[in-house]
Design a protein around this motif. Structure first.
Motif, short mmCIF file in Angstrom:
data_model
loop_
_atom_site.label_atom_id
_atom_site.label_comp_id
_atom_site.label_asym_id
_atom_site.label_seq_id
_atom_site.Cartn_x
_atom_site.Cartn_y
_atom_site.Cartn_z
N ASN A 18 0.87 -1.16 0.00
CA ASN A 18 0.00 0.00 0.00
C ASN A 18 0.90 1.21 0.00
O ASN A 18 1.63 1.43 0.95
CB ASN A 18 -0.91 0.03 1.24
CG ASN A 18 -1.96 -1.05 1.17
OD1 ASN A 18 -2.73 -1.10 0.24
ND2 ASN A 18 -1.97 -1.91 2.17
N ILE A 19 0.84 1.95 -1.06
CA ILE A 19 1.69 3.13 -1.17
C ILE A 19 0.80 4.35 -1.13
O ILE A 19 -0.19 4.45 -1.86
CB ILE A 19 2.52 3.10 -2.46
CG1 ILE A 19 3.46 1.89 -2.43
CG2 ILE A 19 3.28 4.40 -2.64
CD1 ILE A 19 4.20 1.66 -3.72
N ARG A 20 1.14 5.27 -0.27
CA ARG A 20 0.43 6.53 -0.15
C ARG A 20 1.44 7.66 -0.31
O ARG A 20 2.55 7.57 0.18
CB ARG A 20 -0.23 6.69 1.22
CG ARG A 20 -1.18 5.58 1.61
CD ARG A 20 -2.49 5.71 0.86
NE ARG A 20 -3.49 4.80 1.37
CZ ARG A 20 -3.65 3.56 0.94
NH1 ARG A 20 -2.85 3.06 0.05
NH2 ARG A 20 -4.60 2.79 1.42
N ILE A 21 1.04 8.68 -0.98
CA ILE A 21 1.88 9.85 -1.10
C ILE A 21 1.25 10.94 -0.25
O ILE A 21 0.07 11.25 -0.42
CB ILE A 21 2.01 10.30 -2.57
CG1 ILE A 21 2.68 9.19 -3.37
CG2 ILE A 21 2.77 11.62 -2.66
CD1 ILE A 21 2.73 9.43 -4.85
N ILE A 65 10.34 -1.42 6.80
CA ILE A 65 9.40 -2.09 5.90
C ILE A 65 7.95 -1.81 6.27
O ILE A 65 7.06 -2.14 5.50
CB ILE A 65 9.66 -3.62 5.79
CG1 ILE A 65 9.43 -4.34 7.10
CG2 ILE A 65 11.03 -3.89 5.23
CD1 ILE A 65 9.46 -5.85 6.96
N ILE A 66 7.69 -1.20 7.39
CA ILE A 66 6.33 -0.83 7.76
C ILE A 66 5.97 0.51 7.16
O ILE A 66 4.91 0.69 6.56
CB ILE A 66 6.15 -0.80 9.29
CG1 ILE A 66 6.23 -2.21 9.85
CG2 ILE A 66 4.83 -0.15 9.67
CD1 ILE A 66 6.21 -2.29 11.35
N ILE A 67 6.83 1.46 7.33
CA ILE A 67 6.60 2.80 6.79
C ILE A 67 7.94 3.36 6.37
O ILE A 67 8.95 3.16 7.03
CB ILE A 67 5.92 3.73 7.83
CG1 ILE A 67 5.56 5.08 7.21
CG2 ILE A 67 6.76 3.86 9.09
CD1 ILE A 67 4.70 5.95 8.11
N HIS A 68 7.91 4.01 5.23
CA HIS A 68 9.14 4.65 4.77
C HIS A 68 8.76 6.01 4.19
O HIS A 68 7.91 6.09 3.31
CB HIS A 68 9.86 3.81 3.72
CG HIS A 68 11.21 4.34 3.43
ND1 HIS A 68 12.30 4.05 4.21
CD2 HIS A 68 11.65 5.19 2.48
CE1 HIS A 68 13.35 4.68 3.73
NE2 HIS A 68 12.97 5.39 2.67
N ILE A 69 9.36 7.03 4.70
CA ILE A 69 9.12 8.40 4.26
C ILE A 69 10.48 9.05 4.08
O ILE A 69 11.37 8.88 4.90
CB ILE A 69 8.31 9.20 5.30
CG1 ILE A 69 7.01 8.51 5.67
CG2 ILE A 69 8.06 10.61 4.81
CD1 ILE A 69 6.27 9.20 6.82
N GLY A 70 10.61 9.82 3.03
CA GLY A 70 11.87 10.54 2.82
C GLY A 70 12.10 11.56 3.92
O GLY A 70 11.20 12.30 4.30
#
Length: 91
Positions: A18-21, A65-70
């Motif tokens: 699930n990818i969210r921007i 691997i759960i959440i990745h944000i720049g």
């Protein structure tokens, strides 16, 4: 030995993606002591919240691997490249 990016991608292969921007309006940057690069304190708080909440629910949990944000603008560009490669490898 796998590099960090490969380890993250391999850790996510068995899970629904699930990818969210999202847009962070006020990233509130600080200098990271390790490398003196900017890092968003706002993003640090978001990541900590979700990692703490879900890390025990993921088999063989690996950091990111759960959440990745720049954390900064150059990091966001690198994430785009990783997502492009992941998409191509899943086809």
């Amino acid at each position: 030995m796998e590099n960090r990016k490969e380890k993250k991608i391999n850790g996510m292969k068995d899970y629904e993606k699930n990818i969210r921007i999202i847009e962070i309006i006020n990233p509130s940057f600080r200098k990271k002591e390790l490398n003196n690069h900017n890092i968003s304190q706002t993003v640090e708080k978001i990541k900590a919240k979700y990692r703490d909440k879900y890390c025990n629910k993921v088999n063989n949990y690996f950091y990111d691997i759960i959440i990745h944000i720049g954390d900064n603008y150059s990091h966001i560009k690198e994430i785009g490249k990783v997502l492009d490669n992941l998409y191509l490898n899943l086809k």
